[in-house]
Design a protein around this motif. Structure first.
Motif, PDB file in Angstrom:
ATOM      1  N   GLN A 134       0.837  -1.188   0.000  1.00 38.27           N
ATOM      2  CA  GLN A 134       0.000   0.000   0.000  1.00 38.27           C
ATOM      3  C   GLN A 134       0.884   1.254   0.000  1.00 38.27           C
ATOM      4  OE1 GLN A 134      -3.257   0.077  -0.296  1.00 38.27           O
ATOM      5  NE2 GLN A 134      -3.419  -2.163  -0.324  1.00 38.27           N
ATOM      6  N   GLY A 135       0.479   2.256  -0.796  1.00 31.00           N
ATOM      7  CA  GLY A 135       1.250   3.489  -0.887  1.00 31.00           C
ATOM      8  C   GLY A 135       2.307   3.470  -1.961  1.00 31.00           C
ATOM      9  N   THR A 136       2.482   2.332  -2.632  1.00 30.33           N
ATOM     10  CA  THR A 136       3.477   2.247  -3.705  1.00 30.33           C
ATOM     11  C   THR A 136       2.839   2.697  -5.011  1.00 30.33           C
ATOM     12  OG1 THR A 136       4.540   0.371  -2.615  1.00 30.33           O
ATOM     13  CG2 THR A 136       5.050   0.731  -4.930  1.00 30.33           C
ATOM     14  N   PRO A 137       3.485   3.575  -5.770  1.00 26.94           N
ATOM     15  CA  PRO A 137       2.902   3.977  -7.058  1.00 26.94           C
ATOM     16  C   PRO A 137       2.829   2.807  -8.023  1.00 26.94           C
ATOM     17  CG  PRO A 137       5.155   4.778  -6.845  1.00 26.94           C
ATOM     18  CD  PRO A 137       4.777   4.219  -5.504  1.00 26.94           C
ATOM     19  N   ARG A 138       1.827   2.820  -8.858  1.00 26.88           N
ATOM     20  CA  ARG A 138       1.650   1.762  -9.836  1.00 26.88           C
ATOM     21  C   ARG A 138       2.474   2.053 -11.106  1.00 26.88           C
ATOM     22  NH1 ARG A 138       0.264   0.249  -5.678  1.00 26.88           N
ATOM     23  NH2 ARG A 138      -1.734  -0.638  -5.078  1.00 26.88           N
ATOM     24  N   PRO A 139       2.819   0.992 -11.849  1.00 25.31           N
ATOM     25  CA  PRO A 139       3.547   1.224 -13.107  1.00 25.31           C
ATOM     26  C   PRO A 139       2.700   2.031 -14.091  1.00 25.31           C
ATOM     27  CG  PRO A 139       3.676  -1.077 -12.426  1.00 25.31           C
ATOM     28  CD  PRO A 139       2.647  -0.433 -11.553  1.00 25.31           C
ATOM     29  N   GLU A 140       3.368   2.604 -15.081  1.00 26.73           N
ATOM     30  CA  GLU A 140       2.702   3.350 -16.139  1.00 26.73           C
ATOM     31  C   GLU A 140       3.129   2.768 -17.476  1.00 26.73           C
ATOM     32  OE1 GLU A 140       3.692   7.429 -15.672  1.00 26.73           O
ATOM     33  OE2 GLU A 140       2.724   7.624 -13.700  1.00 26.73           O
ATOM     34  N   ALA A 141       2.180   2.579 -18.378  1.00 23.26           N
ATOM     35  CA  ALA A 141       2.466   1.988 -19.685  1.00 23.26           C
ATOM     36  C   ALA A 141       1.800   2.820 -20.772  1.00 23.26           C
ATOM     37  CB  ALA A 141       1.959   0.547 -19.742  1.00 23.26           C
ATOM     38  N   PRO A 142       2.479   3.023 -21.918  1.00 20.06           N
ATOM     39  CA  PRO A 142       1.858   3.738 -23.034  1.00 20.06           C
ATOM     40  C   PRO A 142       0.621   2.998 -23.536  1.00 20.06           C
ATOM     41  CG  PRO A 142       4.233   3.533 -23.341  1.00 20.06           C
ATOM     42  CD  PRO A 142       3.865   2.641 -22.197  1.00 20.06           C
ATOM     43  N   GLU A 143      -0.291   3.751 -24.085  1.00 19.61           N
ATOM     44  CA  GLU A 143      -1.522   3.128 -24.593  1.00 19.61           C
ATOM     45  C   GLU A 143      -1.189   2.213 -25.770  1.00 19.61           C
ATOM     46  OE1 GLU A 143      -5.926   4.481 -26.278  1.00 19.61           O
ATOM     47  OE2 GLU A 143      -4.414   5.970 -25.671  1.00 19.61           O
ATOM     48  N   GLY A 144      -1.811   1.033 -25.775  1.00 22.42           N
ATOM     49  CA  GLY A 144      -1.597   0.071 -26.844  1.00 22.42           C
ATOM     50  C   GLY A 144      -0.469  -0.907 -26.567  1.00 22.42           C
ATOM     51  N   THR A 145       0.214  -0.768 -25.442  1.00 24.06           N
ATOM     52  CA  THR A 145       1.307  -1.690 -25.130  1.00 24.06           C
ATOM     53  C   THR A 145       0.755  -3.045 -24.712  1.00 24.06           C
ATOM     54  OG1 THR A 145       2.752   0.117 -24.422  1.00 24.06           O
ATOM     55  CG2 THR A 145       3.276  -2.091 -23.609  1.00 24.06           C
ATOM     56  N   GLN A 146       1.351  -4.085 -25.230  1.00 19.07           N
ATOM     57  CA  GLN A 146       0.994  -5.447 -24.857  1.00 19.07           C
ATOM     58  C   GLN A 146       2.262  -6.204 -24.486  1.00 19.07           C
ATOM     59  OE1 GLN A 146      -1.191  -6.598 -28.486  1.00 19.07           O
ATOM     60  NE2 GLN A 146      -3.000  -6.787 -27.199  1.00 19.07           N
ATOM     61  N   VAL A 147       2.239  -6.827 -23.306  1.00 23.91           N
ATOM     62  CA  VAL A 147       3.394  -7.565 -22.811  1.00 23.91           C
ATOM     63  C   VAL A 147       2.937  -8.964 -22.427  1.00 23.91           C
ATOM     64  CG1 VAL A 147       5.287  -7.641 -21.154  1.00 23.91           C
ATOM     65  CG2 VAL A 147       4.412  -5.433 -21.948  1.00 23.91           C
ATOM     66  N   PHE A 148       3.700  -9.935 -22.888  1.00 20.44           N
ATOM     67  CA  PHE A 148       3.416 -11.329 -22.543  1.00 20.44           C
ATOM     68  C   PHE A 148       4.665 -11.926 -21.916  1.00 20.44           C
ATOM     69  CE2 PHE A 148       3.836 -15.822 -23.801  1.00 20.44           C
ATOM     70  CZ  PHE A 148       2.726 -16.345 -23.153  1.00 20.44           C
ATOM     71  N   VAL A 149       4.507 -12.519 -20.715  1.00 19.18           N
ATOM     72  CA  VAL A 149       5.635 -13.156 -20.033  1.00 19.18           C
ATOM     73  C   VAL A 149       5.769 -14.571 -20.552  1.00 19.18           C
ATOM     74  CG1 VAL A 149       6.519 -13.975 -17.818  1.00 19.18           C
ATOM     75  CG2 VAL A 149       5.494 -11.709 -17.990  1.00 19.18           C
ATOM     76  N   ASP A 150       6.922 -14.843 -21.147  1.00 19.94           N
ATOM     77  CA  ASP A 150       7.190 -16.167 -21.686  1.00 19.94           C
ATOM     78  C   ASP A 150       7.451 -17.163 -20.567  1.00 19.94           C
ATOM     79  OD1 ASP A 150       7.658 -18.220 -23.413  1.00 19.94           O
ATOM     80  OD2 ASP A 150       9.658 -17.557 -24.009  1.00 19.94           O
ATOM     81  N   TRP A 151       8.289 -16.800 -19.614  1.00 19.27           N
ATOM     82  CA  TRP A 151       8.535 -17.660 -18.461  1.00 19.27           C
ATOM     83  C   TRP A 151       9.094 -16.822 -17.317  1.00 19.27           C
ATOM     84  CZ3 TRP A 151      13.646 -17.424 -17.191  1.00 19.27           C
ATOM     85  CH2 TRP A 151      14.570 -17.199 -18.213  1.00 19.27           C
ATOM     86  N   SER A 152       8.930 -17.345 -16.115  1.00 23.49           N
ATOM     87  CA  SER A 152       9.407 -16.682 -14.903  1.00 23.49           C
ATOM     88  C   SER A 152       9.882 -17.775 -13.952  1.00 23.49           C
ATOM     89  CB  SER A 152       8.291 -15.847 -14.261  1.00 23.49           C
ATOM     90  OG  SER A 152       8.687 -15.362 -13.002  1.00 23.49           O
ATOM     91  N   ARG A 153      11.108 -17.615 -13.442  1.00 23.78           N
ATOM     92  CA  ARG A 153      11.666 -18.666 -12.603  1.00 23.78           C
ATOM     93  C   ARG A 153      12.525 -18.059 -11.489  1.00 23.78           C
ATOM     94  NH1 ARG A 153      12.552 -23.922 -13.767  1.00 23.78           N
ATOM     95  NH2 ARG A 153      10.545 -23.637 -14.817  1.00 23.78           N
ATOM     96  N   ALA A 154      12.266 -18.487 -10.235  1.00 23.57           N
ATOM     97  CA  ALA A 154      13.099 -18.084  -9.104  1.00 23.57           C
ATOM     98  C   ALA A 154      14.406 -18.866  -9.163  1.00 23.57           C
ATOM     99  CB  ALA A 154      12.378 -18.334  -7.789  1.00 23.57           C
ATOM    100  N   THR A 155      15.532 -18.145  -9.150  1.00 21.39           N
ATOM    101  CA  THR A 155      16.843 -18.778  -9.282  1.00 21.39           C
ATOM    102  C   THR A 155      17.633 -18.775  -7.987  1.00 21.39           C
ATOM    103  OG1 THR A 155      17.770 -16.668 -10.052  1.00 21.39           O
ATOM    104  CG2 THR A 155      16.974 -18.221 -11.733  1.00 21.39           C
ATOM    105  N   ASN A 156      17.270 -17.925  -7.026  1.00 19.85           N
ATOM    106  CA  ASN A 156      18.016 -17.871  -5.772  1.00 19.85           C
ATOM    107  C   ASN A 156      17.149 -17.209  -4.702  1.00 19.85           C
ATOM    108  OD1 ASN A 156      20.264 -18.226  -4.078  1.00 19.85           O
ATOM    109  ND2 ASN A 156      20.963 -16.133  -4.445  1.00 19.85           N
ATOM    110  N   VAL A 157      17.278 -17.699  -3.476  1.00 23.87           N
ATOM    111  CA  VAL A 157      16.545 -17.138  -2.342  1.00 23.87           C
ATOM    112  C   VAL A 157      17.535 -16.910  -1.216  1.00 23.87           C
ATOM    113  CG1 VAL A 157      14.686 -17.462  -0.678  1.00 23.87           C
ATOM    114  CG2 VAL A 157      14.437 -18.336  -3.010  1.00 23.87           C
ATOM    115  N   VAL A 158      17.571 -15.673  -0.694  1.00 31.18           N
ATOM    116  CA  VAL A 158      18.451 -15.311   0.414  1.00 31.18           C
ATOM    117  C   VAL A 158      17.575 -14.867   1.584  1.00 31.18           C
ATOM    118  CG1 VAL A 158      20.292 -13.779   1.209  1.00 31.18           C
ATOM    119  CG2 VAL A 158      20.294 -14.621  -1.152  1.00 31.18           C
TER     120      VAL A 158
END
Length: 275
Positions: A134-158
């Motif tokens: 809460q209180g964190t600003p949200r990202p901003e994206a230009p109109e018409g932008t489309q993003v697709f995440v191909d893959w996401s993987r956690a590689t290290n945890v500290v």
């Protein structure tokens, strides 16, 4: 004439019974058998009684209700009154550390997908509302932008605290602007701070650190010429570009194989050892 009455004998009147007829010896056997049967029945009934239940030590928990003591005239026995249980933070997280790491890593991967694929649509807004603090600003994206995440993987945890973790997540995404074709983006690494609340639920502590991915370091593979008799045993169609022979005589042959998508890729085919 006196009325009939029941007679009680302190001993068995063998002489009376013998006078009335019958076999005295047979009666002795019958009475003895009856006594034996009665003794066996009593013994069997006594042995069938359930043994006392073994007491099991109850786990110690932190409770808001103080323990009360019930007393008796014979021997005092302490007992704990039932009440609402408040588990201390140390007890809550006294579990397998690997389990907590898995929870933090999974939450970080989920956040990374929503964070990188943000495109300014209402769906993206709602997805991040429950993830960013809460209180964190949200990202901003230009109109018409489309993003697709191909893959996401956690590689290290500290682990940075009793219930705090920094999770490194590598993300590969595709992006399209103004209806154009999707273009593959370079992979990025996010270092996401994750903490567990008092109920053990993961949450993002603050926005992630944004880092570039280090270049890969491929291994060296010196391909050898494959003998014709070995090449004939390769059942995969495609151009043979070389191979490696093992100590047992078997070959690992590299073949350029065409896939259903029309892309030709190098694949490894193992051949049996030659005599």
């Amino acid at each position: 004439m006196e009325p009939d009455r029941d007679e009680v004998y302190e001993r068995i009147p063998w002489e009376t019974l013998e006078a009335r007829g019958g076999n005295r010896q047979w009666l002795v056997y019958a009475v003895a058998a009856a006594l034996v049967v009665g003794a066996l029945a009593y013994s069997f009934t006594r042995n069938q009684q359930a043994p006392p239940a073994q007491q099991v030590a109850a786990p110690v928990v932190t409770s808001t209700v103080p323990a009360t003591t019930a007393t008796s005239a014979a021997a005092p026995t302490p007992s704990t009154a039932a009440g609402p249980v408040v588990v201390a933070e140390a007890d809550l997280f006294a579990v397998d550390p690997e389990r907590l790491i898995d929870v933090a890593a999974a939450h970080a991967e989920w956040f990374a997908v929503e964070y990188v694929s943000y495109d300014g649509t209402p769906e993206s807004e709602r997805a991040l509302e429950g993830l960013l603090p809460q209180g964190t600003p949200r990202p901003e994206a230009p109109e018409g932008t489309q993003v697709f995440v191909d893959w996401s993987r956690a590689t290290n945890v500290v682990q940075t605290g009793p219930t705090e973790y920094d999770v490194e997540v590598t993300v590969r995404s595709l992006m399209a602007e103004d209806g154009s074709f999707f273009a593959r983006q370079p992979p990025v690494r996010l270092v996401i701070p994750v903490e567990l609340d008092e109920d053990g639920n993961p949450r993002i502590a603050r926005p992630p650190f944004f880092e570039s991915v280090d270049p890969a370091h491929p291994a060296d593979m010196s391909l050898q010429a494959v003998p014709p008799e070995v090449a004939q045993t390769v059942e995969v169609e495609g151009e043979i570009v070389g191979g490696l022979q093992g100590a047992d005589g078997a070959w690992l042959v590299v073949v350029m194989k065409s896939g259903d998508d029309g892309v030709t890729r190098p694949v490894t085919v193992e051949t049996p050892a030659t005599p």
